[in-house]
Design an enzyme around this catalytic site. Structure first.
Site, mmCIF file in Angstrom:
data_model
loop_
_atom_site.group_PDB
_atom_site.id
_atom_site.type_symbol
_atom_site.label_atom_id
_atom_site.label_comp_id
_atom_site.label_asym_id
_atom_site.label_seq_id
_atom_site.Cartn_x
_atom_site.Cartn_y
_atom_site.Cartn_z
ATOM 1 N N GLU A 40 0.821 -1.211 0.000
ATOM 2 C CA GLU A 40 0.000 0.000 0.000
ATOM 3 C C GLU A 40 0.856 1.262 0.000
ATOM 4 O OE1 GLU A 40 -2.966 0.370 -0.727
ATOM 5 O OE2 GLU A 40 -3.599 -1.714 -0.669
ATOM 6 N N TYR A 123 -5.950 7.035 4.185
ATOM 7 C CA TYR A 123 -6.118 5.995 3.168
ATOM 8 C C TYR A 123 -5.417 4.690 3.567
ATOM 9 C CZ TYR A 123 -5.159 2.878 -0.538
ATOM 10 O OH TYR A 123 -5.038 1.711 -1.231
ATOM 11 N N ASP A 141 -8.986 6.007 -1.919
ATOM 12 C CA ASP A 141 -7.910 6.565 -2.733
ATOM 13 C C ASP A 141 -8.515 7.174 -4.001
ATOM 14 O OD1 ASP A 141 -8.614 4.439 -4.321
ATOM 15 O OD2 ASP A 141 -6.575 3.685 -4.591
#
Length: 384
Positions: A40, A123, A141
DNA sequence: AAGACGGGGAG
DNA sequence: CTCCCAGTCTT
């Protein structure tokens, strides 16, 4: 169909589509929170295809949180070389140390603790909690905002924080019971594969029937987004200094400052020059300015001539680089005395510290992390 | 709220 | 070429 039905339809069909169409990605092969977390961070502002080889090398080199926490920072930066936004790498390692010290090396699964990790914002916290731990937390996102702005015809500027907050509230309502992990990934997968920024593939979209933007025929003009400012130009003169004597066959490099642009990365010595009316500075004054600046790097060098131009665009700056060849003219005594000075004074945290510099051979490039633009120039030199 | 912070892909 | 992509930290 009312709002509630439109939402239920969306979640069910999206989830079914995802289970049939999800890509086989390295971080999806195990539900390892460390893998999810690393992926991520890498995926911020970066495409999946770019990330895959970096992810595989990174996990091979740092298989666990503890391996990452204990590694030299330069090794971490070297693994990140070419990926950009290097504060992500520095923050990830700092966060790995946090996880090692505070959580026994296990990525935490509660919101406060995840959010407190360096480099983890709203996020990434949502992504780790939902994808790795199946917690019903929204991970919003750019993909998600694009999908939602189209399906629900939301015309708020997605660059505004308030819009992201609104989207988080919406996603929280959409997550099917017990399916947070798959749903989070499904939303982003749809944005990446079908609901693309330009010419979305509506005919293959699992939720096209009730997509408000498609029904209105405005899918191409969503999401609404303010444009970024163009990068400001900067002109820089760069030295490719070839060593002589004991440095024969080597090139002079230096380390960038502790903070700011490309922090702690390595580069060729260079100076910024004022922008002339024609843009480019003529070769003679350019070489002279640089020859005058090099003694501050601890070397004296003779200009040999023009080597190449290079350009590099950051999000906020456009570098125009003029590269010149130099040849080392004397042994850099200043360098050695400076190192002695640095050893005698444990001044690691002093802000105005003298830049580190080093002579490297081609094979030493594997030891130092360079921004792509300097990598290109140095490779061009050694190719000769 | 606005600026700093990389690099690559598509057309 | 030009345009597009867009998370987190700092100020």
């Amino acid at each position: 169909m009312n709002q509630t039905e439109q939402k239920k339809y969306f979640s069910q069909h999206l989830l079914e589509w995802y289970m049939q169409n999800k890509r086989d990605l390295p971080w999806r092969r195990h539900r390892n929170p460390y893998y999810i977390w690393v992926s991520e961070i890498m995926l911020q502002q970066t495409r999946v295809d770019t990330v895959i080889p970096y992810f595989n090398r990174f996990i091979e080199r740092f298989p666990t949180v503890e391996d990452l926490a204990d590694a030299p920072e330069q090794d971490v930066l070297k693994c990140w070389e070419g990926l950009g936004y290097y504060s992500r790498a520095r923050n990830l390692q700092a966060a790995a140390k946090q996880v090692k010290e505070l959580h026994g090396g296990q990525v935490p699964d509660d919101k406060q603790a995840v959010f407190a990790l360096k480099g983890v914002g709203p996020y990434t916290a949502g992504a780790v909690l939902s994808i790795a731990f199946n917690k019903p937390e929204p991970a919003v996102d750019g993909n998600v905002m694009r999908v939602l702005s189209r399906y629900f015809l939301i015309e708020e500027d997605i660059m505004k924080g308030s819009t992201r907050s609104y989207m988080e509230g919406l996603v929280a309502l959409l997550i099917p019971e017990g399916r947070a992990s798959d749903f989070s990934q499904a939303l982003m997968e749809l944005g990446a594969l079908v609901c693309t920024p330009k010419s979305p593939h509506c005919l293959t979209c699992p939720v096209m029937e009730h997509c408000a933007a498609r029904i209105e025929g405005v899918e191409e003009s969503l999401p609404i987004k303010t444009k970024a400012k163009p990068p400001r130009p900067e002109y820089r003169v760069v030295a490719l200094v070839e060593g002589t004597g004991e440095h024969a066959g080597k090139v002079l490099i230096r380390q960038r400052p502790q903070s700011g642009l490309l922090a702690r990365m390595w580069e060729l010595p260079h100076v910024q020059v004022p922008q002339t009316r024609s843009g480019r500075l003529p070769d003679e004054p350019a070489m002279d300015i640089l020859a005058g600046a090099l003694p501050e790097e601890g070397v004296t060098a003779r200009p040999e001539g023009y080597m190449m131009d290079a350009e590099h665009t950051f999000s906020h700056i456009h570098w125009n680089l003029q590269v010149y060849r130099y040849r080392e003219a004397s042994i850099p005594l200043a360098a050695e005395s400076r190192e002695v000075y640095m050893l005698e004074h444990e001044r690691a945290d002093e802000e105005a510290s003298v830049p580190q510099y080093r002579w490297i051979a081609e094979e030493d490039m594997a030891l130092y992390a360079f921004p792509n633009v300097f990598l290109k120039i140095i490779r061009e030199h050694f190719k000769r």
